[in-house]
Design a protein around this motif. Structure first.
Motif, short mmCIF file in Angstrom:
data_model
loop_
_atom_site.label_atom_id
_atom_site.label_comp_id
_atom_site.label_asym_id
_atom_site.label_seq_id
_atom_site.Cartn_x
_atom_site.Cartn_y
_atom_site.Cartn_z
N SER A 31 3.85 -2.61 3.76
CA SER A 31 4.74 -1.51 2.98
C SER A 31 5.18 -1.86 1.81
O SER A 31 5.59 -3.18 1.54
CB SER A 31 5.99 -1.42 4.07
N GLY A 32 5.63 -0.99 1.17
CA GLY A 32 6.21 -1.02 -0.10
C GLY A 32 7.76 -1.75 -0.04
O GLY A 32 8.07 -2.47 -0.93
N TYR A 64 16.85 3.65 -11.95
CA TYR A 64 15.58 3.97 -11.20
C TYR A 64 15.78 4.17 -9.66
O TYR A 64 16.42 3.20 -9.17
CB TYR A 64 14.29 3.11 -11.37
N ILE A 65 15.50 5.33 -8.97
CA ILE A 65 15.54 5.54 -7.56
C ILE A 65 14.35 4.99 -7.01
O ILE A 65 13.35 5.56 -7.28
CB ILE A 65 15.70 7.04 -7.21
N ALA A 66 14.29 3.82 -6.19
CA ALA A 66 13.21 3.27 -5.78
C ALA A 66 12.47 3.64 -4.59
O ALA A 66 12.36 3.11 -3.55
CB ALA A 66 13.36 1.59 -5.51
N THR A 67 12.21 4.90 -4.79
CA THR A 67 11.46 5.50 -3.35
C THR A 67 10.34 6.46 -3.92
O THR A 67 9.89 7.29 -3.37
CB THR A 67 12.49 6.33 -2.86
N ARG A 68 9.65 6.03 -5.19
CA ARG A 68 8.61 6.85 -5.51
C ARG A 68 7.40 6.65 -4.49
O ARG A 68 6.54 7.39 -4.46
CB ARG A 68 7.98 6.37 -6.92
N ASP A 69 7.31 5.50 -4.22
CA ASP A 69 6.09 5.09 -3.26
C ASP A 69 6.07 5.69 -1.92
O ASP A 69 5.49 5.86 -0.87
CB ASP A 69 6.19 3.41 -2.77
N ASP A 128 0.82 -0.97 -0.09
CA ASP A 128 0.05 0.02 -0.16
C ASP A 128 0.93 1.23 -0.04
O ASP A 128 1.72 1.39 1.00
CB ASP A 128 -0.93 -0.03 1.24
N ASN A 129 0.56 1.98 -0.77
CA ASN A 129 1.74 3.25 -0.96
C ASN A 129 1.55 4.24 -0.33
O ASN A 129 2.55 5.01 0.24
CB ASN A 129 1.31 3.68 -2.32
N GLN A 130 0.59 4.05 0.82
CA GLN A 130 0.57 4.97 1.88
C GLN A 130 1.17 4.31 3.20
O GLN A 130 1.22 5.21 4.15
CB GLN A 130 -1.14 5.16 2.24
N LEU A 131 1.68 3.22 3.05
CA LEU A 131 2.35 2.65 4.17
C LEU A 131 3.79 2.56 4.01
O LEU A 131 4.00 1.71 2.73
CB LEU A 131 1.81 1.49 4.67
N ASN A 132 4.86 2.77 4.63
CA ASN A 132 6.15 2.72 4.20
C ASN A 132 7.18 2.87 5.61
O ASN A 132 6.45 3.53 6.40
CB ASN A 132 6.84 3.59 3.20
N GLY A 133 8.09 2.20 5.73
CA GLY A 133 8.94 2.33 6.96
C GLY A 133 10.41 1.82 6.69
O GLY A 133 10.47 0.96 5.52
N SER A 178 2.18 0.19 15.02
CA SER A 178 2.95 -0.08 13.44
C SER A 178 4.29 0.50 13.44
O SER A 178 4.88 1.24 14.24
CB SER A 178 2.10 0.77 12.48
N THR A 179 5.10 -0.20 12.73
CA THR A 179 6.63 0.18 12.38
C THR A 179 6.71 0.68 11.38
O THR A 179 7.72 1.18 10.97
CB THR A 179 7.53 -1.26 12.29
N THR A 180 5.41 1.20 10.57
CA THR A 180 5.38 1.83 9.25
C THR A 180 4.83 3.25 9.71
O THR A 180 3.96 3.58 10.62
CB THR A 180 4.71 1.04 8.27
N GLN A 181 5.15 4.29 8.71
CA GLN A 181 4.62 5.65 8.59
C GLN A 181 3.15 5.40 7.62
O GLN A 181 3.34 4.61 6.63
CB GLN A 181 5.37 6.79 8.19
N TYR A 182 2.15 6.09 8.01
CA TYR A 182 0.94 6.12 7.19
C TYR A 182 0.79 7.54 6.65
O TYR A 182 0.70 8.66 7.45
CB TYR A 182 -0.22 5.76 8.31
N LEU A 183 0.84 7.62 5.30
CA LEU A 183 0.49 9.14 4.71
C LEU A 183 -0.95 9.18 4.48
O LEU A 183 -1.30 8.44 3.37
CB LEU A 183 1.27 9.15 3.69
N ASP A 184 -1.57 9.88 5.02
CA ASP A 184 -3.24 10.07 4.72
C ASP A 184 -3.51 10.83 3.55
O ASP A 184 -2.84 11.49 2.78
CB ASP A 184 -3.96 10.46 5.93
N ASP A 185 -4.63 10.81 3.22
CA ASP A 185 -5.09 11.48 1.79
C ASP A 185 -5.05 13.02 2.14
O ASP A 185 -4.99 13.72 1.05
CB ASP A 185 -6.58 11.00 1.42
#
Length: 863
Positions: free
Chosen positions: A544-545, A618-623, A530-535, A719-726
């Protein structure tokens, strides 16, 4: 075991127009009738009658589904039942020597057709084409014809699929056509095929021979003497072969004709790398005039599967690098246009794939045409999914689906595998997990069904291989099912649903050693993101991506180390509908390399770097372009590239990269500044420089909470991930309490079951994780007035009264005997806000009355 099948494949296109046509008429005329239909959901009487008034029915165009949106609401079900389509159709006054057919490319799943109040016919099954001869029912006075189509997508226990992991979209969701022919024409009656079948009994780099079988229909009332002409042209339009045959065909009868067309010397072979297509032009000629004509692109090649060497194409080992595809799209459901299919196939080919599994059903004719033209090898299957019915009618319908699929798509250069079922031991007839102890009789019947279906596939087409996909149940081996198809497909998810992704290779080696005569194909593997979850700290099932990429990096490396694999297919190329399934995005399976609305994820470029020779970096952090962290904390940056001399700079300064991994990944750890950061990666190939650049925003989280600089803090609790909301708010990962900062006091981090459907929120990822059994949450803010927002959702299916707790803020009780199940129910998200004044920080305490306390999210705003 080593089977070698030389074969020629082709795709049929209906021919429109010929200068030789009798009386200057086209031998075959075809036009779409997609526009200006009337539609109404639900059952209605007298729709098929001319006098019926559709009134306020919706005006729609095909392709169309009535389930484009309702599978994705908070409701437990979506509409599956009867709906009606109605259209007034003005046709030219029919020639008494012509025939008129209505042709559906796909309608799900039982379709009844009326014209002018006459019942024309019924088709069962939602994924193959069908047609009806409507000549006897057409008005000959030039007035309008009334088409009435009833479509029903309700569950029918005699029609596959019974249980599905995708939306059963109802509707006429593919193109619909009118086709006019002369009385003598290539037959439509053979399970919706074109009536033309081509084989090549011998293909090599030196020579290719062609045999052609046609079925011709004489709808006239007299015997006809006809000439059948078959011409083979190369891609440049040069005539290569031509053969004629004169036959007599009785009135109102069909005739099957077999012709040896001869051979082509030094043929240009078809492959995904060089999809060279010849063309066969088949004509029926009567009294010197062409009465019907079909153009059929074709491709020469030969292939084999081996238990030790995987797959070979045109005499050389060839690694099948594949993926899976479902035929749906956000906002459209299954009602995709040809342009939608083209975009998808270009995305798949652009990733570097040379193989595609069409899951779990035959797909649009345009998909097969594009596979031939673009160069993608195909596994196509019928929708027998998860379980079967032991009724004889279910077997009959399944066999009919297989025959329709094979005969309609027999002539495609892309297809190498016919699949008859997927994971049929996943569920028992009662829709429960199979228990060997209780379902022995059922398992025996499944084996009989499997043998029947595999025999049907082989009888239909001995030039390709039979296959089926299986999940990792020991019952397939125990009941001797895995060895029935010629190629055994295995769906493996170690590292996602259970276990570790490092186990994948060992598991395969054990299976290969135990069953050395089994051709092993990995038909599915994947993890969701889910692109809104990463860490930075990720784990299985966290969506997470970053974890998805780690999973695929590990699998890809292990795949490359095992030459005995027949091929592999990622699950899935695109996120797709999966109603009533939870996780961080409800009603969606998000294992895709690309999102449901067709945005490429970072993981897509892992495969592109490894599979597509086109130069790329490709820099793999677009997500994860917007992230939060402490001032001196380092962040991981990965790069995928197939170039040499790969370099990275951060805000103009060079960064040291690791050596390339086995899957062409470079990595480093960097310190980001607050605000915008510029990352630029470069690499070289053949003296040319290629570059990729991104802007990455970094938000500091170590702003002192006890100063006037502090404004707000949002925490993705548990959670161990960050969530980016709308709204672009970052909910930071959770932590244990640190003096002068924030964090929980006691409690265990947990996640809901991925089957749990979280409802009543647009912040589903926030409620997926939670703290279980926490005592308190402490935020060391400065004196002042604050808004405290607490987020809850009951994670367990428990009765009322089983989880009750009190909540206090700075010793003032704000929730007394909070019972989430009683107040809201299972997995229902809700938020509550409290305005508080404090002189000594914010201390939120949770006191259990019964069971354990929980918290899903926390947000503090300074007022």
């Amino acid at each position: 075991m080593r089977l070698i099948y030389p074969i020629l494949f082709f795709l049929t296109i209906f021919y429109v127009g010929s200068a030789e046509a009798q009386s200057n008429k086209q031998p075959r005329k075809q036009f779409s009738i997609n526009d200006n239909w009337k539609f109404k959901k639900g059952g209605h009487e007298f729709v098929q009658t001319a006098g019926f008034n559709p009134g306020n029915w919706a005006r729609i165009d095909l392709p169309h589904t009535w389930n484009a949106s309702d599978p994705f609401t908070d409701e437990a079900t979506y509409y599956r039942g009867i709906s009606w389509y109605r259209k007034e159709l003005q046709l030219n006054q029919p020639d008494k020597f012509r025939r008129t057919f209505i042709f559906f490319e796909g309608s799900n799943q039982v379709t009844d057709v009326w014209i002018n109040n006459n019942f024309v016919g019924r088709h069962k099954g939602g994924y193959t084409a069908f047609n009806f001869d409507i000549t006897p029912f057409i008005k000959t006075d030039g007035s309008k014809n009334v088409l009435a189509i009833q479509v029903n997508n309700a569950t029918d226990f005699t029609i596959p699929p019974l249980s599905v992991g995708y939306a059963m979209y109802g509707g006429i969701y593919r193109d619909c056509w009118i086709i006019e022919t002369n009385e003598v024409h290539f037959s439509f009656a053979d399970h919706g095929s074109t009536g033309v079948y081509i084989n090549t009994p011998k293909v090599s780099k030196e020579n290719a021979t062609i045999n052609l079988r046609t079925i011709i229909k004489n709808d006239s009332r007299v015997k006809k003497i006809i000439e059948i002409i078959n011409e083979v042209y190369d891609a440049e339009g040069k005539l290569v072969l031509k053969k004629k045959n004169t036959q007599g065909i009785e009135k109102e009868n069909s005739l099957e004709i077999n012709m040896d067309l001869g051979g082509v010397k030094s043929p240009k072979l078809w492959s995904p790398d060089h999809p060279y297509l010849y063309k066969v032009v088949s004509k029926i000629v009567e009294n010197g005039h062409v009465t019907d004509e079909i153009n059929t692109p074709l491709g020469f090649r030969f292939f084999s599967f081996s238990t030790t060497n995987g797959f070979s194409l045109n005499g050389e080992k060839y690694q099948l690098k594949g993926t899976n595809r479902h035929q749906d799209l956000k906002g459209k459901g299954s009602a995709l246009t040809n342009e939608d299919h083209y975009r998808d196939m270009k995305i798949i080919k652009g990733m570097g794939c040379n193989f595609l599994r069409l899951a779990h059903y035959p797909q649009d004719p345009e998909v097969l045409r594009l596979a031939d033209v673009l160069g993608l090898l195909i596994w196509e299957e019928i929708p027998v999914v998860n379980n079967i019915s032991t009724q004889s009618e279910f077997t009959t319908n399944s066999q009919n689906m297989a025959r329709e699929m094979i005969r309609q798509h027999y002539n495609h250069p892309s297809i190498i595998l016919w699949g008859s079922m997927n994971e049929v031991l996943l569920w028992s007839p009662g829709n429960e997990r199979i228990s060997t102890q209780n379902d022995t009789a059922y398992l025996a019947k499944v084996r009989i069904f499997q043998k029947t279906m595999d025999s049907t596939v082989r009888a239909e087409d001995s030039s390709r291989y039979s296959t089926m996909a299986m999940h990792m149940s020991e019952d397939y081996e125990k009941y001797h099912m895995a060895g029935i198809p010629q190629v055994a497909g295995w769906n493996i998810y170690n590292g996602w649903y259970s276990g570790k992704f490092e186990e994948f290779g060992t598991l395969l080696d054990e299976k290969h050693k135990k069953h050395p005569n089994e051709v092993i194909f990995i038909s599915e593997y994947g993890a969701e993101s889910d692109n809104q979850l990463n860490g930075e700290t990720v784990q299985r099932l966290d969506f997470s991506g970053a974890y998805q990429r780690l999973y695929h990096e590990a699998y890809l490396e292990q795949i490359n180390q095992r030459p005995y694999l027949a091929g592999t297919a990622i699950w899935n190329e695109f996120d797709f509908s999966q109603p009533n399934v939870g996780g961080s995005i409800s009603h969606l399976n998000h294992k895709g390399m690309v999102t449901w609305d067709r945005k490429k994820k970072d993981v897509y470029y892992l495969y592109k770097a490894n599979w597509n020779p086109e130069p790329m970096v490709y820099i793999a952090t677009r997500d994860w372009l917007k992230r939060a962290g402490k001032k001196n904390k380092t962040s991981t940056i990965d790069i995928y590239s197939n170039l040499e001399n790969v370099n990275l700079s951060l805000n103009g300064e060079k960064i040291n990269l690791s050596q390339a991994s086995a899957v062409k990944k470079y990595t480093c750890r960097i310190q980001l500044k607050a605000g915008e950061n510029t990352l630029r990666a470069t690499g070289k190939k053949n003296g040319l420089t290629y570059a990729d650049e991104i802007k990455l925003y970094y938000q500091l989280t170590d702003v002192p909470l006890n100063t006037a600089l502090f404004k707000s803090l949002a925490i993705n609790v548990g959670s161990t991930t960050q969530y980016l909301d709308d709204s672009d708010n970052i909910w930071v990962e959770d932590q244990a309490y640190v003096k002068g900062s924030y964090g929980f006091i006691s409690g265990e981090k947990a996640m809901m079951s991925i089957k749990s459907l979280i409802t009543h929120t647009d912040d589903t990822p926030l409620f997926y994780s939670y703290l279980n059994g926490l005592k308190a949450y402490r935020i060391d803010v400065a004196p002042g007035r604050y808004e405290v927002e607490l987020c809850f959702a009951e994670p367990d299916k428990i009765d009322k009264g089983e989880r009750i707790f009190d909540v206090s803020i700075n010793d003032e009780q704000v929730e007394r005997k909070l019972d989430l199940t009683s107040e809201h129910g299972f997995a229902v998200a809700f938020k509550r806000k409290y305005i508080i004044d404090t002189n000594s920080g914010i201390n939120i305490t949770f006191s259990p009355v019964k069971g354990k306390t929980i918290l899903n999210g926390l947000k503090i705003n300074r007022l």
